[in-house]
Motif scaffolding. Structure first.
Motif, PDB file in Angstrom:
ATOM      1  N   SER A  28       0.745  -1.073  -0.027  1.00 13.63           N
ATOM      2  CA  SER A  28      -0.014   0.043   0.022  1.00 13.63           C
ATOM      3  C   SER A  28       0.749   1.226   0.070  1.00 13.63           C
ATOM      4  CB  SER A  28      -0.786   0.192   1.330  1.00 13.63           C
ATOM      5  OG  SER A  28      -0.135   0.534   2.496  1.00 13.63           O
ATOM      6  N   ARG A  29       0.296   2.289  -0.654  1.00 11.40           N
ATOM      7  CA  ARG A  29       0.913   3.483  -0.635  1.00 11.40           C
ATOM      8  C   ARG A  29      -0.131   4.638  -0.582  1.00 11.40           C
ATOM      9  NH1 ARG A  29       5.392   6.207  -3.023  1.00 11.40           N
ATOM     10  NH2 ARG A  29       5.903   7.880  -1.427  1.00 11.40           N
ATOM     11  N   PRO A  30      -0.469   4.975   0.909  1.00 10.27           N
ATOM     12  CA  PRO A  30      -1.683   5.818   0.585  1.00 10.27           C
ATOM     13  C   PRO A  30      -1.208   7.350   0.742  1.00 10.27           C
ATOM     14  CG  PRO A  30      -0.928   5.050   2.756  1.00 10.27           C
ATOM     15  CD  PRO A  30      -0.012   4.281   1.791  1.00 10.27           C
ATOM     16  N   ASN A  31       0.005   7.769   0.797  1.00  8.35           N
ATOM     17  CA  ASN A  31       0.368   8.953   0.630  1.00  8.35           C
ATOM     18  C   ASN A  31       1.909   9.010   0.168  1.00  8.35           C
ATOM     19  OD1 ASN A  31       2.064   9.061   3.328  1.00  8.35           O
ATOM     20  ND2 ASN A  31       0.090   8.902   4.371  1.00  8.35           N
ATOM     21  N   LEU A  32       2.361  10.378   0.278  1.00  8.44           N
ATOM     22  CA  LEU A  32       3.745  10.450  -0.283  1.00  8.44           C
ATOM     23  C   LEU A  32       4.931  10.114   0.963  1.00  8.44           C
ATOM     24  CD1 LEU A  32       3.268  13.552  -2.516  1.00  8.44           C
ATOM     25  CD2 LEU A  32       3.703  11.255  -3.086  1.00  8.44           C
ATOM     26  N   THR A  33       4.442   9.949   1.963  1.00 10.11           N
ATOM     27  CA  THR A  33       5.635   9.640   3.031  1.00 10.11           C
ATOM     28  C   THR A  33       5.317   8.404   3.742  1.00 10.11           C
ATOM     29  OG1 THR A  33       3.965  10.527   4.680  1.00 10.11           O
ATOM     30  CG2 THR A  33       5.501  12.064   3.513  1.00 10.11           C
ATOM     31  N   PHE A  34       4.523   7.418   3.253  1.00  9.10           N
ATOM     32  CA  PHE A  34       4.349   6.228   3.988  1.00  9.10           C
ATOM     33  C   PHE A  34       4.007   4.973   2.903  1.00  9.10           C
ATOM     34  CE2 PHE A  34       3.304   4.161   7.685  1.00  9.10           C
ATOM     35  CZ  PHE A  34       2.205   3.108   7.462  1.00  9.10           C
ATOM     36  N   SER A  35       4.487   3.736   3.208  1.00  8.05           N
ATOM     37  CA  SER A  35       4.104   2.688   2.653  1.00  8.05           C
ATOM     38  C   SER A  35       4.269   1.569   3.452  1.00  8.05           C
ATOM     39  CB  SER A  35       5.151   2.489   1.473  1.00  8.05           C
ATOM     40  OG  SER A  35       4.840   1.077   0.716  1.00  8.05           O
ATOM     41  N   THR A  36       3.590   0.358   3.100  1.00  4.18           N
ATOM     42  CA  THR A  36       3.605  -0.968   3.824  1.00  4.18           C
ATOM     43  C   THR A  36       3.615  -2.026   2.765  1.00  4.18           C
ATOM     44  OG1 THR A  36       1.137  -1.354   3.843  1.00  4.18           O
ATOM     45  CG2 THR A  36       1.970  -0.164   5.657  1.00  4.18           C
ATOM     46  N   LEU A  37       4.389  -3.050   3.256  1.00  3.18           N
ATOM     47  CA  LEU A  37       4.585  -4.054   2.804  1.00  3.18           C
ATOM     48  C   LEU A  37       3.882  -5.290   3.455  1.00  3.18           C
ATOM     49  CD1 LEU A  37       6.107  -6.111   0.358  1.00  3.18           C
ATOM     50  CD2 LEU A  37       7.995  -6.113   1.776  1.00  3.18           C
ATOM     51  N   THR A  38       3.286  -6.207   2.775  1.00  2.00           N
ATOM     52  CA  THR A  38       2.585  -7.432   3.444  1.00  2.00           C
ATOM     53  C   THR A  38       3.220  -8.701   3.313  1.00  2.00           C
ATOM     54  OG1 THR A  38       0.496  -6.066   4.113  1.00  2.00           O
ATOM     55  CG2 THR A  38       0.444  -8.808   4.277  1.00  2.00           C
ATOM     56  N   VAL A  39       3.613  -9.504   4.006  1.00  2.00           N
ATOM     57  CA  VAL A  39       4.174 -10.912   3.413  1.00  2.00           C
ATOM     58  C   VAL A  39       3.063 -11.779   3.826  1.00  2.00           C
ATOM     59  CG1 VAL A  39       6.103 -12.577   3.441  1.00  2.00           C
ATOM     60  CG2 VAL A  39       6.606 -10.129   3.870  1.00  2.00           C
ATOM     61  N   SER A  40       2.454 -12.415   2.977  1.00  2.00           N
ATOM     62  CA  SER A  40       1.343 -13.145   3.156  1.00  2.00           C
ATOM     63  C   SER A  40       1.539 -14.941   3.063  1.00  2.00           C
ATOM     64  CB  SER A  40       0.173 -13.065   1.972  1.00  2.00           C
ATOM     65  OG  SER A  40      -0.006 -11.456   1.994  1.00  2.00           O
ATOM     66  N   ASN A  41       0.695 -15.470   3.869  1.00  2.00           N
ATOM     67  CA  ASN A  41       0.888 -16.865   3.923  1.00  2.00           C
ATOM     68  C   ASN A  41       2.170 -17.403   4.221  1.00  2.00           C
ATOM     69  OD1 ASN A  41      -0.383 -19.627   3.900  1.00  2.00           O
ATOM     70  ND2 ASN A  41      -0.160 -19.713   1.585  1.00  2.00           N
ATOM     71  N   MET A  42       2.724 -16.871   4.935  1.00  2.00           N
ATOM     72  CA  MET A  42       4.064 -17.102   5.212  1.00  2.00           C
ATOM     73  C   MET A  42       4.777 -18.519   5.225  1.00  2.00           C
ATOM     74  SD  MET A  42       5.613 -13.982   7.395  1.00  2.00           S
ATOM     75  CE  MET A  42       4.292 -14.010   8.827  1.00  2.00           C
ATOM     76  N   SER A  43       5.791 -18.762   4.712  1.00  2.00           N
ATOM     77  CA  SER A  43       6.412 -20.247   4.710  1.00  2.00           C
ATOM     78  C   SER A  43       7.845 -20.169   5.465  1.00  2.00           C
ATOM     79  CB  SER A  43       6.406 -20.945   3.449  1.00  2.00           C
ATOM     80  OG  SER A  43       7.192 -20.229   2.550  1.00  2.00           O
ATOM     81  N   PRO A  44       8.626 -20.783   5.724  1.00  2.00           N
ATOM     82  CA  PRO A  44      10.066 -20.744   6.443  1.00  2.00           C
ATOM     83  C   PRO A  44      10.849 -19.952   5.172  1.00  2.00           C
ATOM     84  CG  PRO A  44       9.093 -22.754   7.053  1.00  2.00           C
ATOM     85  CD  PRO A  44       8.165 -22.206   6.276  1.00  2.00           C
ATOM     86  N   GLU A  45      10.498 -20.304   3.920  1.00  2.00           N
ATOM     87  CA  GLU A  45      11.464 -19.536   2.781  1.00  2.00           C
ATOM     88  C   GLU A  45      11.168 -18.186   2.655  1.00  2.00           C
ATOM     89  OE1 GLU A  45      11.028 -23.688   2.571  1.00  2.00           O
ATOM     90  OE2 GLU A  45       9.272 -22.306   2.208  1.00  2.00           O
ATOM     91  N   ASP A  46      10.298 -17.669   3.378  1.00  2.00           N
ATOM     92  CA  ASP A  46      10.018 -16.261   3.472  1.00  2.00           C
ATOM     93  C   ASP A  46      11.012 -15.449   4.450  1.00  2.00           C
ATOM     94  OD1 ASP A  46       6.643 -16.619   2.972  1.00  2.00           O
ATOM     95  OD2 ASP A  46       8.094 -16.042   1.303  1.00  2.00           O
ATOM     96  N   SER A  47      11.771 -16.329   5.373  1.00  2.00           N
ATOM     97  CA  SER A  47      12.536 -15.933   6.395  1.00  2.00           C
ATOM     98  C   SER A  47      13.522 -15.095   5.609  1.00  2.00           C
ATOM     99  CB  SER A  47      13.148 -16.751   7.226  1.00  2.00           C
ATOM    100  OG  SER A  47      12.037 -17.821   7.981  1.00  2.00           O
TER     101      SER A  47
END
Lengths: 113, 114
Positions: free
Chosen positions: A69-88
């Motif tokens: 998500s990038r709701p404005n010019l100073t902020f962003s989020t990244l979600t890592v979904s349905n995680m598995s050990p390979e996402d470490s």
């Protein structure tokens, strides 16, 4: 140069769950970049986030797995979904340009168990 | 596409030794070139940069010169210290707009013995 606050700094998560990482920049920026650094490896670009439009993902990364998500010019989020050990990995956000250089957040060290 | 190839590590040197870490690049245009450093347990920091051919970037005793004819940006330091132990990444960015992304080499782990 811009200052980036990234959180959480680390987390241990159960497989199958999701984690949202936040980055706050102290100035307005057009683009924010999200990277992954797997253990002992270099940084790989996940996606580029522009305010007001969908993020652009690199080959091998998909929106369902890494929604941004990038709701404005100073902020962003990244979600890592349905995680598995390979996402470490360490996940980092970045802002900047080729002329002035790029600044990175301090990173989120994610361990999936 | 654009890419960065850097010297494989790990590299181990004695204190006060001369350091060279090789870096070459492939790019279609005229990229900016960077060296980043990652100290143990810390984030990524910009060490130095060069934005055009023949530019020399320097910081903390480290230097690198943008060589267009050899497509290289080798990192050098005349006398390393134990505190220089870290992972060093060579990188490039292919444009000047805010949409230009940065591409990293594989990283070189440097260890300095007292």
């Amino acid at each position: 140069s811009a200052v980036i606050s990234q959180k959480p700094s680390r987390d241990i998560c159960q497989r199958g769950t999701s984690l949202t990482i936040q980055c706050q920049v102290d100035s307005q920026v057009t683009m924010m970049f999200w990277y992954r650094q797997q253990p002992g490896q270099s940084l790989t670009l996940i996606a580029t986030a522009n305010q007001g439009s969908e993020a652009t993902y690199e080959s091998g990364f998909v929106i369902d797995k890494f929604p941004i998500s990038r709701p404005n010019l100073t902020f962003s989020t990244l979600t890592v979904s349905n995680m598995s050990p390979e996402d470490s990995s360490i996940y980092l956000c970045s802002v900047g340009t080729a002329n002035y250089g790029y600044t990175f957040g301090s990173g989120t060290r994610l361990t999936v168990v | 596409g654009d890419s960065v190839t850097q010297m494989e590590g790990p590299v181990t040197l004695s204190e006060e030794a001369f350091l060279t870490i090789n870096c070459t690049y492939t790019a279609t245009g005229y990229p900016s070139l960077f060296w980043y450093v990652q100290y143990p347990g810390e984030g990524l920091q910009l060490l130095l940069k060069a934005t055009k051919a023949d530019d020399k970037g320097s910081n903390k005793g480290f230097e690198a010169t943008y060589r267009k004819e050899t497509t290289s940006f080798h990192l050098e330091k005349g006398s390393v210290q134990v505190s220089d132990s870290a992972v060093y990444f060579c990188a490039l960015s292919d444009g000047y707009s805010s949409a230009s992304k940065i591409i990293f080499g594989s990283g070189t782990r440097l260890s300095i013995r007292p």
